[in-house]
Write a protein that holds these residues in place. Structure first.
Motif, PDB file in Angstrom:
ATOM      1  N   ALA A  62       6.484  -4.237 -12.888  1.00 42.93           N
ATOM      2  CA  ALA A  62       7.031  -3.646 -11.670  1.00 42.93           C
ATOM      3  C   ALA A  62       5.895  -3.341 -10.693  1.00 42.93           C
ATOM      4  O   ALA A  62       4.784  -2.995 -11.107  1.00 42.93           O
ATOM      5  CB  ALA A  62       7.779  -2.361 -12.008  1.00 42.93           C
ATOM      6  N   PRO A  63       6.131  -3.505  -9.424  1.00 43.48           N
ATOM      7  CA  PRO A  63       5.081  -3.190  -8.440  1.00 43.48           C
ATOM      8  C   PRO A  63       4.695  -1.718  -8.521  1.00 43.48           C
ATOM      9  O   PRO A  63       5.534  -0.849  -8.742  1.00 43.48           O
ATOM     10  CB  PRO A  63       5.734  -3.520  -7.100  1.00 43.48           C
ATOM     11  CG  PRO A  63       7.211  -3.456  -7.363  1.00 43.48           C
ATOM     12  CD  PRO A  63       7.392  -3.928  -8.779  1.00 43.48           C
ATOM     13  N   VAL A  64       3.385  -1.449  -8.359  1.00 45.69           N
ATOM     14  CA  VAL A  64       2.880  -0.082  -8.457  1.00 45.69           C
ATOM     15  C   VAL A  64       3.074   0.623  -7.118  1.00 45.69           C
ATOM     16  O   VAL A  64       2.670   0.107  -6.069  1.00 45.69           O
ATOM     17  CB  VAL A  64       1.389  -0.075  -8.848  1.00 45.69           C
ATOM     18  CG1 VAL A  64       0.858   1.344  -8.867  1.00 45.69           C
ATOM     19  CG2 VAL A  64       1.193  -0.742 -10.191  1.00 45.69           C
ATOM     20  N   ASP A  65       3.696   1.795  -7.185  1.00 47.67           N
ATOM     21  CA  ASP A  65       3.891   2.606  -5.988  1.00 47.67           C
ATOM     22  C   ASP A  65       2.598   3.402  -5.751  1.00 47.67           C
ATOM     23  O   ASP A  65       2.258   4.286  -6.541  1.00 47.67           O
ATOM     24  CB  ASP A  65       5.066   3.557  -6.193  1.00 47.67           C
ATOM     25  CG  ASP A  65       5.341   4.415  -4.958  1.00 47.67           C
ATOM     26  OD1 ASP A  65       4.491   4.433  -4.044  1.00 47.67           O
ATOM     27  OD2 ASP A  65       6.394   5.075  -4.927  1.00 47.67           O
ATOM     28  N   PRO A  66       1.837   3.109  -4.666  1.00 45.93           N
ATOM     29  CA  PRO A  66       0.553   3.808  -4.452  1.00 45.93           C
ATOM     30  C   PRO A  66       0.714   5.312  -4.283  1.00 45.93           C
ATOM     31  O   PRO A  66      -0.143   6.085  -4.699  1.00 45.93           O
ATOM     32  CB  PRO A  66      -0.004   3.154  -3.187  1.00 45.93           C
ATOM     33  CG  PRO A  66       1.178   2.518  -2.519  1.00 45.93           C
ATOM     34  CD  PRO A  66       2.109   2.116  -3.618  1.00 45.93           C
ATOM     35  N   ASP A  67       1.829   5.759  -3.703  1.00 42.26           N
ATOM     36  CA  ASP A  67       2.048   7.194  -3.534  1.00 42.26           C
ATOM     37  C   ASP A  67       2.271   7.874  -4.878  1.00 42.26           C
ATOM     38  O   ASP A  67       1.753   8.970  -5.135  1.00 42.26           O
ATOM     39  CB  ASP A  67       3.247   7.438  -2.614  1.00 42.26           C
ATOM     40  CG  ASP A  67       2.970   7.015  -1.178  1.00 42.26           C
ATOM     41  OD1 ASP A  67       1.780   6.980  -0.798  1.00 42.26           O
ATOM     42  OD2 ASP A  67       3.929   6.726  -0.450  1.00 42.26           O
ATOM     43  N   ALA A  68       3.041   7.210  -5.741  1.00 41.28           N
ATOM     44  CA  ALA A  68       3.293   7.773  -7.069  1.00 41.28           C
ATOM     45  C   ALA A  68       2.005   7.809  -7.883  1.00 41.28           C
ATOM     46  O   ALA A  68       1.723   8.783  -8.593  1.00 41.28           O
ATOM     47  CB  ALA A  68       4.364   6.957  -7.787  1.00 41.28           C
ATOM     48  N   ARG A  69       1.210   6.743  -7.800  1.00 39.32           N
ATOM     49  CA  ARG A  69      -0.058   6.698  -8.529  1.00 39.32           C
ATOM     50  C   ARG A  69      -1.004   7.793  -8.046  1.00 39.32           C
ATOM     51  O   ARG A  69      -1.665   8.446  -8.854  1.00 39.32           O
ATOM     52  CB  ARG A  69      -0.709   5.320  -8.345  1.00 39.32           C
ATOM     53  CG  ARG A  69      -2.019   5.158  -9.117  1.00 39.32           C
ATOM     54  CD  ARG A  69      -2.505   3.733  -9.039  1.00 39.32           C
ATOM     55  NE  ARG A  69      -2.739   3.306  -7.674  1.00 39.32           N
ATOM     56  CZ  ARG A  69      -3.083   2.065  -7.331  1.00 39.32           C
ATOM     57  NH1 ARG A  69      -3.196   1.127  -8.254  1.00 39.32           N
ATOM     58  NH2 ARG A  69      -3.292   1.762  -6.055  1.00 39.32           N
ATOM     59  N   HIS A  70      -1.026   8.015  -6.728  1.00 40.39           N
ATOM     60  CA  HIS A  70      -1.869   9.077  -6.175  1.00 40.39           C
ATOM     61  C   HIS A  70      -1.409  10.448  -6.669  1.00 40.39           C
ATOM     62  O   HIS A  70      -2.238  11.297  -7.024  1.00 40.39           O
ATOM     63  CB  HIS A  70      -1.814   9.033  -4.644  1.00 40.39           C
ATOM     64  CG  HIS A  70      -2.571  10.132  -3.977  1.00 40.39           C
ATOM     65  ND1 HIS A  70      -3.936  10.106  -3.827  1.00 40.39           N
ATOM     66  CD2 HIS A  70      -2.152  11.306  -3.434  1.00 40.39           C
ATOM     67  CE1 HIS A  70      -4.333  11.215  -3.219  1.00 40.39           C
ATOM     68  NE2 HIS A  70      -3.268  11.958  -2.969  1.00 40.39           N
ATOM     69  N   ALA A  71      -0.088  10.669  -6.703  1.00 38.72           N
ATOM     70  CA  ALA A  71       0.442  11.957  -7.148  1.00 38.72           C
ATOM     71  C   ALA A  71       0.069  12.238  -8.598  1.00 38.72           C
ATOM     72  O   ALA A  71      -0.312  13.359  -8.953  1.00 38.72           O
ATOM     73  CB  ALA A  71       1.961  11.983  -6.974  1.00 38.72           C
ATOM     74  N   VAL A  72       0.160  11.209  -9.450  1.00 42.07           N
ATOM     75  CA  VAL A  72      -0.211  11.378 -10.858  1.00 42.07           C
ATOM     76  C   VAL A  72      -1.699  11.691 -10.986  1.00 42.07           C
ATOM     77  O   VAL A  72      -2.110  12.580 -11.742  1.00 42.07           O
ATOM     78  CB  VAL A  72       0.141  10.101 -11.663  1.00 42.07           C
ATOM     79  CG1 VAL A  72      -0.448  10.181 -13.075  1.00 42.07           C
ATOM     80  CG2 VAL A  72       1.652   9.922 -11.731  1.00 42.07           C
ATOM     81  N   LYS A  73      -2.517  10.960 -10.232  1.00 41.35           N
ATOM     82  CA  LYS A  73      -3.964  11.172 -10.271  1.00 41.35           C
ATOM     83  C   LYS A  73      -4.324  12.582  -9.823  1.00 41.35           C
ATOM     84  O   LYS A  73      -5.146  13.264 -10.455  1.00 41.35           O
ATOM     85  CB  LYS A  73      -4.652  10.143  -9.383  1.00 41.35           C
ATOM     86  CG  LYS A  73      -6.165  10.250  -9.370  1.00 41.35           C
ATOM     87  CD  LYS A  73      -6.772   9.172  -8.474  1.00 41.35           C
ATOM     88  CE  LYS A  73      -8.285   9.270  -8.426  1.00 41.35           C
ATOM     89  NZ  LYS A  73      -8.862   8.231  -7.532  1.00 41.35           N
TER      90      LYS A  73
END
Length: 216
Positions: free
Chosen positions: A14-25
Motif C-alpha cells: 500500500a502507498p505510504v501516507d507521509p503524514d501518517a509516517r510523520h505522526a508515528v515518528k
C-alpha cells in the motif's frame, strides 16, 4: 513468465501516507523525550558563560534579562567594559524596567580606548564589588556580568577569586551570566552552561560600521 498486468493488486504494498509516517515518528520522539524529561526535576542557580569570537554574547545575556523582566523576576546588569556606550538595552531597561532590573555601567570603554591600565583595573574592581553585592542579594534572581571575560582576560580581575566566589558564595538559586570572548578555562570548568559563539561572517569585514539596533 508472468506479465506485469497479472500481478494481484491486493499483493502490492500500500502507498505510504507521509503524514501518517510523520505522526508515528513524532509520537515515538515525544515518548522518548517525555521519558527523559521525567528524570529532570531539580532546580539550581546556574553559572552561564557566553564566549567565542562570534556576535551575540551580550545579546543573549540581555535576552535572559528580558525573560526575567517578563516573569517579574528581579534581575541586575553590571557592564564591565561597554559602560560608556549608549546602548538600546540600557535605554530600555533604565527607561521602563528599573523596578525589575538594576543597571550598573561600570566600564569606560575597551582597553585600547582608555589606554590607562590602572584606571581599567580600578573600574573592573568596582564592577566586581557591585556584582558580588548584587549576587548576594536574595531578592535578585539573575545577574548579568556583561563583558567580564574581557576584564578577566587582561587580568584586571583575578579569575580564581571570581570562580571561588561563584562556587562558594553564590546563593543556590541565583543565576549568573558571564559574557565576553576568551573565557578563562577555570571559569568554563566551573560553569553549568557554556556556549561558544562562532564567527562565520561579519559585515565589519566588508566595511560596514556598527549600527543601532544590531550592535548596540
Amino acid at each position: 513468465m508472468s506479465d506485469a498486468n497479472d500481478i494481484d493488486p491486493a499483493a502490492a504494498p500500500a502507498p505510504v501516507d507521509p503524514d501518517a509516517r510523520h505522526a508515528v515518528k513524532m509520537a515515538k520522539k515525544k515518548a522518548a523525550r517525555d521519558k527523559i524529561m521525567a528524570t529532570k526535576s531539580g532546580e539550581k542557580g546556574l553559572i552561564i558563560v557566553h564566549t567565542g569570537a562570534g556576535k551575540g554574547k551580550s545579546s543573549s545575556g540581555f535576552g535572559m534579562i528580558l525573560r526575567c523582566i517578563a516573569h517579574e523576576m528581579p534581575s541586575a546588569v553590571v557592564q564591565f567594559i561597554k559602560g560608556a556606550w549608549d546602548t538600546g538595552e540600557r535605554r530600555l531597561i533604565e527607561g521602563h524596567f528599573q523596578h525589575l532590573c538594576q543597571f550598573h555601567a561600570m566600564g569606560e570603554g575597551f582597553t585600547w580606548e582608555t589606554q590607562d591600565r590602572a584606571r581599567d583595573i580600578e573600574m573592573a574592581r568596582k564592577g566586581w564589588d557591585k556584582a558580588k553585592e548584587l549576587i548576594l542579594n536574595p531578592e535578585i534572581r539573575l545577574v548579568l556580568l556583561d563583558e567580564i571575560n574581557i576584564a578577566l582576560r587582561y587580568d584586571y580581575l583575578d579569575a580564581g577569586e571570581v570562580v571561588g566566589f561563584l562556587r562558594d558564595e553564590k546563593p543556590p538559586l541565583t543565576h549568573v551570566v558571564l559574557t565576553g570572548r576568551n573565557a578563562k578555562e577555570e571559569l568554563i570548568e566551573a560553569a553549568d552552561l557554556v556556549t561558544e559563539m562562532t564567527l562565520i561572517k561579519h559585515p565589519f569585514r566588508s566595511g560596514i560600521k556598527a549600527q543601532a539596533g544590531v550592535e548596540f
